[in-house]
Write a protein that holds these residues in place. Structure first.
Motif, PDB file in Angstrom:
ATOM      1  N   MET A   1      92.417  39.533 -37.020  1.00  0.00           N
ATOM      2  CA  MET A   1      93.349  38.953 -36.665  1.00  0.00           C
ATOM      3  C   MET A   1      94.047  38.650 -35.010  1.00  0.00           C
ATOM      4  SD  MET A   1      97.749  40.398 -37.053  1.00  0.00           S
ATOM      5  CE  MET A   1      97.681  40.320 -39.374  1.00  0.00           C
ATOM      6  N   LYS A   2      94.348  37.486 -34.552  1.00  0.00           N
ATOM      7  CA  LYS A   2      94.394  37.626 -32.811  1.00  0.00           C
ATOM      8  C   LYS A   2      95.769  38.289 -32.862  1.00  0.00           C
ATOM      9  CE  LYS A   2      91.235  33.926 -32.191  1.00  0.00           C
ATOM     10  NZ  LYS A   2      91.025  33.135 -31.018  1.00  0.00           N
ATOM     11  N   GLU A   3      95.761  39.160 -31.757  1.00  0.00           N
ATOM     12  CA  GLU A   3      97.163  39.152 -31.594  1.00  0.00           C
ATOM     13  C   GLU A   3      97.174  38.827 -29.539  1.00  0.00           C
ATOM     14  OE1 GLU A   3      99.369  43.092 -32.740  1.00  0.00           O
ATOM     15  OE2 GLU A   3      99.732  43.555 -29.922  1.00  0.00           O
ATOM     16  N   LEU A   4      98.624  37.898 -29.320  1.00  0.00           N
ATOM     17  CA  LEU A   4      98.468  37.273 -29.139  1.00  0.00           C
ATOM     18  C   LEU A   4     100.102  38.031 -28.022  1.00  0.00           C
ATOM     19  CD1 LEU A   4      98.356  33.647 -30.505  1.00  0.00           C
ATOM     20  CD2 LEU A   4      96.754  34.854 -28.330  1.00  0.00           C
ATOM     21  N   ASP A   5     100.082  37.919 -26.792  1.00  0.00           N
ATOM     22  CA  ASP A   5     101.288  38.411 -25.695  1.00  0.00           C
ATOM     23  C   ASP A   5     101.795  37.540 -25.390  1.00  0.00           C
ATOM     24  OD1 ASP A   5     102.977  39.763 -24.737  1.00  0.00           O
ATOM     25  OD2 ASP A   5     101.710  41.269 -23.641  1.00  0.00           O
ATOM     26  N   ALA A   6     102.820  36.385 -25.664  1.00  0.00           N
ATOM     27  CA  ALA A   6     103.336  35.223 -24.464  1.00  0.00           C
ATOM     28  C   ALA A   6     104.781  35.812 -24.029  1.00  0.00           C
ATOM     29  CB  ALA A   6     103.615  34.627 -24.872  1.00  0.00           C
ATOM     30  N   ARG A   7     105.168  37.567 -23.576  1.00  0.00           N
ATOM     31  CA  ARG A   7     106.365  38.071 -23.060  1.00  0.00           C
ATOM     32  C   ARG A   7     106.108  37.222 -21.920  1.00  0.00           C
ATOM     33  NH1 ARG A   7     105.234  43.936 -24.971  1.00  0.00           N
ATOM     34  NH2 ARG A   7     103.560  43.594 -24.659  1.00  0.00           N
ATOM     35  N   GLY A   8     107.465  36.862 -21.074  1.00  0.00           N
ATOM     36  CA  GLY A   8     107.230  36.557 -19.858  1.00  0.00           C
ATOM     37  C   GLY A   8     106.761  34.432 -19.647  1.00  0.00           C
ATOM     38  N   LEU A   9     106.843  34.333 -21.167  1.00  0.00           N
ATOM     39  CA  LEU A   9     106.486  33.235 -20.621  1.00  0.00           C
ATOM     40  C   LEU A   9     107.582  32.230 -21.565  1.00  0.00           C
ATOM     41  CD1 LEU A   9     102.884  33.169 -21.484  1.00  0.00           C
ATOM     42  CD2 LEU A   9     103.542  33.359 -19.451  1.00  0.00           C
ATOM     43  N   SER A  10     107.826  30.976 -21.267  1.00  0.00           N
ATOM     44  CA  SER A  10     108.507  30.294 -21.444  1.00  0.00           C
ATOM     45  C   SER A  10     107.780  28.755 -22.105  1.00  0.00           C
ATOM     46  CB  SER A  10     109.691  30.137 -19.902  1.00  0.00           C
ATOM     47  OG  SER A  10     109.441  29.060 -19.130  1.00  0.00           O
ATOM     48  N   CYS A  11     108.874  28.577 -23.176  1.00  0.00           N
ATOM     49  CA  CYS A  11     108.099  26.892 -23.951  1.00  0.00           C
ATOM     50  C   CYS A  11     107.436  26.227 -22.850  1.00  0.00           C
ATOM     51  CB  CYS A  11     109.548  27.004 -25.079  1.00  0.00           C
ATOM     52  SG  CYS A  11     108.944  27.868 -26.615  1.00  0.00           S
ATOM     53  N   PRO A  12     106.820  25.516 -23.920  1.00  0.00           N
ATOM     54  CA  PRO A  12     105.774  25.787 -24.150  1.00  0.00           C
ATOM     55  C   PRO A  12     104.883  26.377 -24.342  1.00  0.00           C
ATOM     56  CG  PRO A  12     104.933  23.325 -22.540  1.00  0.00           C
ATOM     57  CD  PRO A  12     106.440  24.377 -22.326  1.00  0.00           C
ATOM     58  N   GLU A  13     104.622  27.012 -23.070  1.00  0.00           N
ATOM     59  CA  GLU A  13     104.077  27.988 -23.295  1.00  0.00           C
ATOM     60  C   GLU A  13     103.198  28.565 -25.325  1.00  0.00           C
ATOM     61  OE1 GLU A  13     102.546  29.823 -18.934  1.00  0.00           O
ATOM     62  OE2 GLU A  13     105.029  28.815 -19.053  1.00  0.00           O
ATOM     63  N   PRO A  14     104.307  29.409 -25.308  1.00  0.00           N
ATOM     64  CA  PRO A  14     103.637  30.037 -25.957  1.00  0.00           C
ATOM     65  C   PRO A  14     103.715  29.323 -27.739  1.00  0.00           C
ATOM     66  CG  PRO A  14     105.283  30.838 -25.283  1.00  0.00           C
ATOM     67  CD  PRO A  14     105.442  29.751 -25.050  1.00  0.00           C
ATOM     68  N   VAL A  15     103.539  28.075 -27.618  1.00  0.00           N
ATOM     69  CA  VAL A  15     103.209  27.543 -27.881  1.00  0.00           C
ATOM     70  C   VAL A  15     102.045  26.360 -28.551  1.00  0.00           C
ATOM     71  CG1 VAL A  15     103.950  24.735 -29.993  1.00  0.00           C
ATOM     72  CG2 VAL A  15     105.732  27.060 -29.318  1.00  0.00           C
ATOM     73  N   ILE A  16     102.001  26.714 -27.114  1.00  0.00           N
ATOM     74  CA  ILE A  16     100.431  25.779 -26.399  1.00  0.00           C
ATOM     75  C   ILE A  16      99.124  27.901 -27.138  1.00  0.00           C
ATOM     76  CG2 ILE A  16      99.056  25.590 -24.943  1.00  0.00           C
ATOM     77  CD1 ILE A  16     101.341  24.053 -23.803  1.00  0.00           C
ATOM     78  N   MET A  17      99.477  28.281 -26.536  1.00  0.00           N
ATOM     79  CA  MET A  17      98.705  29.666 -26.912  1.00  0.00           C
ATOM     80  C   MET A  17      98.714  29.570 -28.885  1.00  0.00           C
ATOM     81  SD  MET A  17     100.384  32.803 -24.437  1.00  0.00           S
ATOM     82  CE  MET A  17      99.233  33.885 -25.247  1.00  0.00           C
ATOM     83  N   ILE A  18      99.557  30.250 -29.641  1.00  0.00           N
ATOM     84  CA  ILE A  18      99.427  29.525 -31.161  1.00  0.00           C
ATOM     85  C   ILE A  18      98.627  28.314 -31.372  1.00  0.00           C
ATOM     86  CG2 ILE A  18     101.890  28.786 -31.421  1.00  0.00           C
ATOM     87  CD1 ILE A  18      99.667  31.971 -33.136  1.00  0.00           C
ATOM     88  N   ARG A  19      98.704  27.891 -30.590  1.00  0.00           N
ATOM     89  CA  ARG A  19      98.432  26.004 -31.510  1.00  0.00           C
ATOM     90  C   ARG A  19      96.424  26.118 -30.923  1.00  0.00           C
ATOM     91  NH1 ARG A  19      97.191  20.918 -28.519  1.00  0.00           N
ATOM     92  NH2 ARG A  19      97.544  22.267 -26.015  1.00  0.00           N
ATOM     93  N   LYS A  20      96.166  26.871 -29.721  1.00  0.00           N
ATOM     94  CA  LYS A  20      94.703  27.000 -29.542  1.00  0.00           C
ATOM     95  C   LYS A  20      94.239  28.360 -30.210  1.00  0.00           C
ATOM     96  CE  LYS A  20      95.106  26.124 -25.016  1.00  0.00           C
ATOM     97  NZ  LYS A  20      95.095  26.549 -22.694  1.00  0.00           N
ATOM     98  N   ALA A  21      95.084  29.122 -30.703  1.00  0.00           N
ATOM     99  CA  ALA A  21      94.633  30.475 -30.849  1.00  0.00           C
ATOM    100  C   ALA A  21      94.711  30.318 -32.812  1.00  0.00           C
ATOM    101  CB  ALA A  21      95.553  31.506 -31.257  1.00  0.00           C
ATOM    102  N   MET A  22      94.710  28.922 -33.184  1.00  0.00           N
ATOM    103  CA  MET A  22      94.595  28.552 -34.437  1.00  0.00           C
ATOM    104  C   MET A  22      93.562  27.644 -34.584  1.00  0.00           C
ATOM    105  SD  MET A  22      98.733  27.675 -35.534  1.00  0.00           S
ATOM    106  CE  MET A  22      99.802  29.076 -36.425  1.00  0.00           C
ATOM    107  N   ALA A  23      93.207  26.817 -33.347  1.00  0.00           N
ATOM    108  CA  ALA A  23      91.934  26.487 -33.868  1.00  0.00           C
ATOM    109  C   ALA A  23      90.581  26.958 -34.041  1.00  0.00           C
ATOM    110  CB  ALA A  23      91.560  25.523 -32.121  1.00  0.00           C
ATOM    111  N   SER A  24      90.477  28.495 -33.901  1.00  0.00           N
ATOM    112  CA  SER A  24      89.773  28.833 -34.143  1.00  0.00           C
ATOM    113  C   SER A  24      89.470  28.939 -35.977  1.00  0.00           C
ATOM    114  CB  SER A  24      90.053  30.747 -33.413  1.00  0.00           C
ATOM    115  OG  SER A  24      91.209  31.240 -35.021  1.00  0.00           O
ATOM    116  N   GLY A  25      90.361  28.954 -36.415  1.00  0.00           N
ATOM    117  CA  GLY A  25      90.665  28.673 -37.832  1.00  0.00           C
ATOM    118  C   GLY A  25      90.746  30.022 -38.077  1.00  0.00           C
ATOM    119  N   GLU A  26      91.255  30.868 -37.719  1.00  0.00           N
ATOM    120  CA  GLU A  26      92.024  32.495 -39.017  1.00  0.00           C
ATOM    121  C   GLU A  26      92.838  32.281 -39.821  1.00  0.00           C
ATOM    122  OE1 GLU A  26      91.981  35.760 -36.777  1.00  0.00           O
ATOM    123  OE2 GLU A  26      90.543  34.810 -34.795  1.00  0.00           O
ATOM    124  N   ASP A  27      92.829  33.571 -40.481  1.00  0.00           N
ATOM    125  CA  ASP A  27      94.210  33.105 -41.546  1.00  0.00           C
ATOM    126  C   ASP A  27      95.306  34.052 -41.275  1.00  0.00           C
ATOM    127  OD1 ASP A  27      93.574  30.880 -43.349  1.00  0.00           O
ATOM    128  OD2 ASP A  27      92.113  32.990 -44.440  1.00  0.00           O
TER     129      ASP A  27
END
Length: 68
Positions: A1-27
């Motif tokens: 399980m990947k853990e991402l820390d998007a504290r201090g970031l405003s949108c759309p940065e957290p969405v971009i982070m999770i989108r890039k992480a999801m590209a790895s195909g993990e569940d």
């Protein structure tokens, strides 16, 4: 399980982070955000991608557990 820390970031940065992480195909992913807008936008994006989201709020921060 990947853990991402998007504290201090405003949108759309957290969405971009999770989108890039999801590209790895993990569940499963966890992302930590510190504002309501990011929580809502990441949740909406993950749901749209077919993931379930569980939110836990602690001390003004949101831990989103995203699973397939």
């Amino acid at each position: 399980m990947k853990e991402l820390d998007a504290r201090g970031l405003s949108c759309p940065e957290p969405v971009i982070m999770i989108r890039k992480a999801m590209a790895s195909g993990e569940d499963a992913y966890t992302i930590i955000v510190d504002n309501l807008t990011s929580r809502e936008n990441v949740t909406r994006y993950a749901n749209h991608q077919g993931y379930q989201v569980a939110v836990k709020e602690e001390n003004g921060e949101y831990r989103l557990s995203i699973t397939r």
